[in-house]
Design a protein around this motif. Sequence first.
Motif, mmCIF file in Angstrom:
data_model
loop_
_atom_site.group_PDB
_atom_site.id
_atom_site.type_symbol
_atom_site.label_atom_id
_atom_site.label_comp_id
_atom_site.label_asym_id
_atom_site.label_seq_id
_atom_site.Cartn_x
_atom_site.Cartn_y
_atom_site.Cartn_z
ATOM 1 N N ARG A 81 0.824 -1.211 0.000
ATOM 2 C CA ARG A 81 0.000 0.000 0.000
ATOM 3 C C ARG A 81 0.856 1.258 0.000
ATOM 4 O O ARG A 81 0.524 2.253 -0.634
ATOM 5 N N ALA A 88 -4.234 0.632 -2.596
ATOM 6 C CA ALA A 88 -5.017 0.013 -1.524
ATOM 7 C C ALA A 88 -5.976 -1.066 -2.051
ATOM 8 O O ALA A 88 -6.048 -2.160 -1.479
ATOM 9 N N ALA A 91 -4.009 -4.198 -2.795
ATOM 10 C CA ALA A 91 -3.622 -4.919 -1.576
ATOM 11 C C ALA A 91 -4.799 -5.730 -1.043
ATOM 12 O O ALA A 91 -4.632 -6.870 -0.601
#
Lengths: 209, 186
Positions: A81, A88, A91
């Motif tokens: 991240r 994000a 991830a």
Amino acid sequence: MTHHDLTLIERLAGVAPGSPVGRAFRARPEARAQSERCYQLLLFPEVAGPVSLLERRAVAAFVAALQDEPETRAHFLALLRQTDPALAPLARLIAHEADGSAHPGPYGAFPEGPLSAESLDGPVYVVDDATRLELGERLSAALEHAHLLALHPRDAGPEALEALLSAGWTRDGIVVLTQVIGLVSFQVRVVAGLRSYLAARQASLLAAE
Amino acid sequence: MADTVLHRPANRRPTAFDRAPVGWLPWLEPGGGAGIAASDRLFSRAGNAHAAATALTQAVQDGGRAGLAPGERALAAAAVARRLGCFAQTAEQAQAAVQGLKRPREVRVLLEEGLPSPLTGRLGAIVSAAGALSAVPPGLTRREIWRLEEERLDDLEIVDLILAAALMNWTVRLTLGLGEPTTTEL
């Protein structure tokens, strides 16, 4: 790295520098320093070369997330991240894929002969079509390969490397990819080993009081 | 052609674990470097990380005073390589274990029986801990730690054991991932 800095392994394992186990780890200064150096060179390369920073960290996060060691998993997902705030969702997707494909290991086939009885079946991870669209061919192939080497490495064969080359990987890229998978496989075990030993040590100290 | 896969249809692979030398044939062209092993030439394609990994291996296998004896570290590594199914690393580490420990019978039991191991005492405690660290998920259970403590392994020896077992988990993934074992080309 100065003497007072903690290595990644010490941070994730929760090894305090002055504790008995911390002192034992520091009594191996070369192993301690080279472990950290390998991590720095593979996950913070000066020149990313044939494998981008995103790819290195995505694969590392996936391998870590397959192992069910919470500190290592959290660290490598956070590292992905941090590479770019826009990552994000990636991830989250990586964690989701790892959770969906995690399986006790190691498993895999042995050659015909005296070891046949030790062959152990297990799942082969294939990225589904919708996820493949999100990840792209290259990263999808890398995660499939990482799953193979993390969980059932004895099933690896030249056809696995053919799949990587077809997805756009080069020879040098495949070697970097394999080194990243190997490094995380190493780190997560040092962390898990030290953590379980520290916990048992703590419990027996308490019991002795 | 660097970016093609080398297939080895005529290669004869081992079918059982042994400490007799096992060769290794890369699936990717390892590049030049006279007198350097194919594995080192190929693994170096990852840049200076391989040099650091080699220094790490050196330190983990024989570095430092006190701690786990080199033969015991090799035995732990052999247990890992055997559990994962790597003939080349198992052979090399088993041979190093025999040289260090002078216990060929116990090493043969590990090679033939694998894990869980019928070995008892200190060597049994070491191989079962190394095996547990090779599992997914990895970790030592109370039972493995209890056996290590029963055998009076101290903190430094346990750190050495964890490092040796963990590192072989890296080495095996390179060895199995980038080539195959051979009994014909040593």
